[in-house]
Design an enzyme around this catalytic site. Sequence first.
Site, PDB file in Angstrom:
ATOM      1  N   LYS A  29       5.075  -6.212   6.835  1.00 53.35           N
ATOM      2  CA  LYS A  29       4.390  -7.615   6.620  1.00 53.35           C
ATOM      3  C   LYS A  29       4.591  -8.340   8.030  1.00 53.35           C
ATOM      4  O   LYS A  29       3.502  -8.889   8.429  1.00 53.35           O
ATOM      5  CB  LYS A  29       5.295  -8.112   5.657  1.00 53.35           C
ATOM      6  CG  LYS A  29       4.587  -9.690   5.130  1.00 53.35           C
ATOM      7  CD  LYS A  29       5.553 -10.233   4.039  1.00 53.35           C
ATOM      8  CE  LYS A  29       5.491  -9.663   2.598  1.00 53.35           C
ATOM      9  NZ  LYS A  29       6.681  -9.874   1.926  1.00 53.35           N
ATOM     10  N   ARG A  99      10.848 -14.480   4.180  1.00 51.04           N
ATOM     11  CA  ARG A  99      10.646 -13.104   3.362  1.00 51.04           C
ATOM     12  C   ARG A  99      11.214 -12.029   3.969  1.00 51.04           C
ATOM     13  O   ARG A  99      11.498 -11.932   4.953  1.00 51.04           O
ATOM     14  CB  ARG A  99       9.217 -13.157   3.279  1.00 51.04           C
ATOM     15  CG  ARG A  99       8.457 -14.409   3.041  1.00 51.04           C
ATOM     16  CD  ARG A  99       7.044 -14.229   2.819  1.00 51.04           C
ATOM     17  NE  ARG A  99       6.095 -14.376   3.923  1.00 51.04           N
ATOM     18  CZ  ARG A  99       4.816 -13.997   4.090  1.00 51.04           C
ATOM     19  NH1 ARG A  99       4.191 -13.796   3.302  1.00 51.04           N
ATOM     20  NH2 ARG A  99       4.469 -14.604   5.298  1.00 51.04           N
ATOM     21  N   GLY A 108       9.960  -6.155  -5.519  1.00 52.40           N
ATOM     22  CA  GLY A 108      11.206  -6.277  -6.282  1.00 52.40           C
ATOM     23  C   GLY A 108      12.609  -6.248  -5.310  1.00 52.40           C
ATOM     24  O   GLY A 108      13.741  -6.422  -5.821  1.00 52.40           O
ATOM     25  N   MET A 110      13.347  -8.554  -2.582  1.00 57.57           N
ATOM     26  CA  MET A 110      14.024  -9.896  -2.465  1.00 57.57           C
ATOM     27  C   MET A 110      12.870 -11.006  -2.864  1.00 57.57           C
ATOM     28  O   MET A 110      11.702 -10.738  -2.207  1.00 57.57           O
ATOM     29  CB  MET A 110      14.724 -10.057  -1.080  1.00 57.57           C
ATOM     30  CG  MET A 110      15.395 -11.481  -1.487  1.00 57.57           C
ATOM     31  SD  MET A 110      16.001 -12.144   0.032  1.00 57.57           S
ATOM     32  CE  MET A 110      14.515 -13.284   0.281  1.00 57.57           C
ATOM     33  N   ARG A 349      -2.009  -6.350   3.753  1.00 58.08           N
ATOM     34  CA  ARG A 349      -1.551  -4.846   3.921  1.00 58.08           C
ATOM     35  C   ARG A 349      -2.626  -3.831   3.076  1.00 58.08           C
ATOM     36  O   ARG A 349      -3.535  -4.413   2.412  1.00 58.08           O
ATOM     37  CB  ARG A 349      -0.191  -4.902   3.190  1.00 58.08           C
ATOM     38  CG  ARG A 349      -0.271  -4.973   1.444  1.00 58.08           C
ATOM     39  CD  ARG A 349       1.189  -4.973   1.099  1.00 58.08           C
ATOM     40  NE  ARG A 349       1.222  -5.354  -0.182  1.00 58.08           N
ATOM     41  CZ  ARG A 349       1.941  -5.936  -1.080  1.00 58.08           C
ATOM     42  NH1 ARG A 349       3.301  -6.240  -0.409  1.00 58.08           N
ATOM     43  NH2 ARG A 349       2.022  -6.264  -2.182  1.00 58.08           N
ATOM     44  N   HIS A 467       3.077  -8.099 -12.123  1.00 58.66           N
ATOM     45  CA  HIS A 467       4.101  -6.952 -11.825  1.00 58.66           C
ATOM     46  C   HIS A 467       3.329  -5.587 -12.364  1.00 58.66           C
ATOM     47  O   HIS A 467       3.610  -4.542 -11.757  1.00 58.66           O
ATOM     48  CB  HIS A 467       5.553  -7.322 -12.256  1.00 58.66           C
ATOM     49  CG  HIS A 467       6.481  -6.369 -11.783  1.00 58.66           C
ATOM     50  ND1 HIS A 467       6.997  -5.316 -12.609  1.00 58.66           N
ATOM     51  CD2 HIS A 467       7.079  -5.936 -10.678  1.00 58.66           C
ATOM     52  CE1 HIS A 467       7.602  -4.753 -12.359  1.00 58.66           C
ATOM     53  NE2 HIS A 467       7.835  -4.859 -10.904  1.00 58.66           N
ATOM     54  N   SER A 795       6.344  37.586   0.575  1.00 52.74           N
ATOM     55  CA  SER A 795       6.014  36.453  -0.092  1.00 52.74           C
ATOM     56  C   SER A 795       7.329  35.788  -0.487  1.00 52.74           C
ATOM     57  O   SER A 795       8.118  36.151  -1.008  1.00 52.74           O
ATOM     58  CB  SER A 795       5.171  36.699  -1.714  1.00 52.74           C
ATOM     59  OG  SER A 795       5.001  35.528  -2.265  1.00 52.74           O
ATOM     60  N   CYS A 862       5.462  31.796  -2.930  1.00 58.06           N
ATOM     61  CA  CYS A 862       5.038  31.488  -4.550  1.00 58.06           C
ATOM     62  C   CYS A 862       6.234  30.864  -5.273  1.00 58.06           C
ATOM     63  O   CYS A 862       7.271  30.540  -4.673  1.00 58.06           O
ATOM     64  CB  CYS A 862       4.625  32.950  -5.098  1.00 58.06           C
ATOM     65  SG  CYS A 862       6.103  34.048  -4.994  1.00 58.06           S
ATOM     66  N   TYR A 882      -0.775  31.817   3.149  1.00 60.49           N
ATOM     67  CA  TYR A 882      -1.397  31.008   1.882  1.00 60.49           C
ATOM     68  C   TYR A 882      -0.028  30.477   1.159  1.00 60.49           C
ATOM     69  O   TYR A 882       0.924  30.872   1.241  1.00 60.49           O
ATOM     70  CB  TYR A 882      -2.316  32.021   1.133  1.00 60.49           C
ATOM     71  CG  TYR A 882      -1.305  33.182   0.464  1.00 60.49           C
ATOM     72  CD1 TYR A 882      -0.621  33.082  -0.694  1.00 60.49           C
ATOM     73  CD2 TYR A 882      -1.111  34.345   1.140  1.00 60.49           C
ATOM     74  CE1 TYR A 882       0.361  33.875  -1.206  1.00 60.49           C
ATOM     75  CE2 TYR A 882      -0.349  35.445   0.595  1.00 60.49           C
ATOM     76  CZ  TYR A 882       0.331  35.331  -0.614  1.00 60.49           C
ATOM     77  OH  TYR A 882       1.094  35.985  -1.121  1.00 60.49           O
TER      78      TYR A 882
END
Length: 903
Positions: A29, A99, A108, A110, A349, A467, A795, A862, A882
Amino acid sequence: MAKANKYVYHYSRSKSDGNGKMKALLGGKGANLSEMSRIGLPVPAGMTITTEVCTYYYKNAKTYPKSLDGEIKTNIAKIEKAMGKKFGDLKNPLLLSVRSGARESMPGMMDTILNLGINDQVVEALTVKTGNAKFAWDSYRRFLQMYGSVVMGVEKRKGEHHDPFEAILDQAKEKAKVADDWGLAENDLRYIVSEFKKLIKKRAGKVFPEDPMDQLYGAVNAVFNSWQNDRAKVYRQKYGIPAEWGTAVNVQAMVFGNTGKTSGTGVAFTRDPATGENVFYGEYLVDAQGEDVVAGVRTPKPVSKMAKDLPSSFKELLKIRKILEKHFRDVQDIEFTIEEGTLWMLQTRNGKRTGFAAVNIALDMVKERLITKEEAILRIPAEDLSQLLAPIFDPAAERKARKMGSGLPAGPGAASGQIYFTAEAAVAAAARGQQVILTRQETSPEDLRGMIAAEGILTTRGGASSHAALVARQMGKICVCGAHDMDIDYARKTLSGNGITLKEGDFLSLNGFIGNIYSGKLKAAPSKVIQALLENKASAKKSTTYKKFTQLMSWADKLRTLGVRTNSDTPEQVKNAIAFGAEGIGLTRTEHMFFEGNRIDAVRQMILAVDDQGRAKALKKLLPYQKKDFADIFEALDGRPATIRLLDPPLHEFIGTMTPAQIRSLAKKLKVSPAFIKRRIGELHEENPMLGHRGCRLGIVYPEITKMQATAIFEAAVEVQKKKIKVVPEIMVPLVGYAKELELQKTVIDTAATEVREKHGLRANQLKYTVGTMIEVPRAALTAAEIAEHAEFFSFGTNDLTQTCLGLSRDDSSSFLPAYQDAEVVNNNPFSTLDQTGVGQLIEIGVKGGRRTKKNLKIGICGEHGGDPDTIKFCHRIGLNYVSCSPFRIPIAKLAAAQAALA
Ligand code: ADP
Ligand code: MG
Ligand code: MG
């Protein structure tokens, strides 16, 4: 001497110490307020106290650096100068807002404190200065309410139904016979202020501070303290935000939206954050302040209506909408206030958005030349693609369904579940395994756990900025909010609409694409993308979702260098995986095949055999089954490689679960006694099967099992090759810890190959295969250089590697892992996201060792982790060839791989 740390950053229209890039220091902010000031947008002057102060505060028993006080005072003077007002002054008082503001926005954490600096004298000065007593006293009562609850801790007590401040307000409204806060007159407000003060004194045990500077410090402390409150911790945990980041504090000159008809306040998105559509989207209220818009006390108007109520500010806002999108090159979530016809920006934002919106917005912005393809790829959280693949409602079922009402479609998708009216009940029901729709008039940060547990969220109040809508966007939850035509009775635990009443536990269905609400459980259908890809449906192929999805995948394919394979055990799965774009199989487990049809009898016969001869007989029966399994998979792969893992689980798994009846019938078939079978079960029982006789240890003790499997693979290959289909078998030996184990198994496999070639008269290059191993115990990683002598590929089996590296059984970890996450011992479940610091080291050692011996050794991963975006990025960084994951995660893996290549 080192330069003293700067702890406070100033911003105003003429000058900003900081900028938008300084989010780590100034919080999101603060950084963006500085940035907006810097580019000449109308932002009230202010200061940001840095996150470093927060860190200092916690490291030093909640005290501040010595120089802070001086910096704050200097900065107040700067704000005073910029705004032409003075803090605590009795002629022209400056009020402040305080703030919180972390690096990433954390709803949530403050609540904002507005109108700070007001007291018994200042309120009079404000009255004289503005000639607006109602405004002055309204601001005062708001301040007392916010300061009283947030800083002095006067909140609803257990057993109380109402917030004590709200109770006083309601009482005053009743007395004055007005329906809404803003109908209150000066006298009512004076009365409320005196009642609020009494309440604070009684509940907090001290009087509310009149001195503006004391007020300011109280608020700053409260912001820093809120960093460790329960809501903030829950949120950080869910999103993996480290506690060390800390929060900044934003102190800003107040501008007032509550001075009358030419003032107002609002929140908006530069595009629709639920769908991504390019429309200005938001809400506002005339003559209102702060959280009025989101609080649900008054129903806000859609932002398009501002053209009539506040025309010149609306025009300016539309201009700013364009400027912001151009400057930040992303959708912005903004908050603004209009004071006497002057527009002020209070926040911007990057807007949180659903997965659908993320894809739509990113692709649209490429088309609009606002961002590049690469940026579009980087911007879409890979995991969000799962929303595009999630089921929708079956259209026929939806047409027939009984509609109870409708609301704002705040989170796209389809959800059916049982309704619960409190977060606790929702959490409990989900823990019982139910699918839950959290059903509330409105949600608040206290409901977060319930929202996480729910499949879908329904609210009957609030709008686009409520909210519920905010959380739905952030978590990708299916959500319909503000269904005003429906009623919730908390006391009776009922939800009603359109003549239908449901009780707690009844089924409800939400269509989050259009906002419709139905009673009952609706039949689901595959998503458009899946209809198009897997069912080849023409109508689905025309959908925008599918078109954008394929566009995105084609960009991802061009950018990524990491291969993406699938973990698939059946031809059906292989086909799906290929439709999703899998480039081959990274893991086929052969044990599932052992359970199919009536072949389990032969498997059990093999296990129960007391000698080689008996075993050979059983294996001979199994061979044709296995051959067919492999042939079908090779055909489905159509020339793509297939890594096939030899039998892995302990033999006990195949017989330990037999019922007495099954034992009797098997005994009959095998012509042995039930007692014999029971004895063998007992003999094979292991205390710790995870570390027992499994993996290649089976093949070492019973080479004939390996031989049968290898023969089946080669016979299948020969058969499929005859159909002119290329076959690329990669035979993978599990659980190797010693090079010798692999060497022995490879000999068995090579012998089988020679025999099959001879049988069919084939030369070596007419039946090709490779042999490799899984690296899944620490010793294998540590001795990878030796093991690679015998391996043509590696692998990483990260499930077992995690179990053996951490000494932690996956199946037994659920009793303590949640506590570990609460205590922040681990930030993630190590079985879903790879423990890069621990297990990751073993992998790196394994890669280095293997490639020391064979420079171009092919290496993959894997196991569950192969579909996790963070793990995929790690795999890219350390040079794997991969990743392999389940079919439905392939799009996510591809996107993550592309992102890794761009990072
Ligand atoms: P959140 O993080 O919950 O969005 P904010 O810190 O953005 O909270 O503040 C909430 C609201 O408080 C803003 O939308 C705005 O209406 C009001 N507000 C904050 N600062 C000011 C200010 N300087 N002047 C007027 N209103 C403010
Ligand atoms: Mg807030
Ligand atoms: Mg805000």
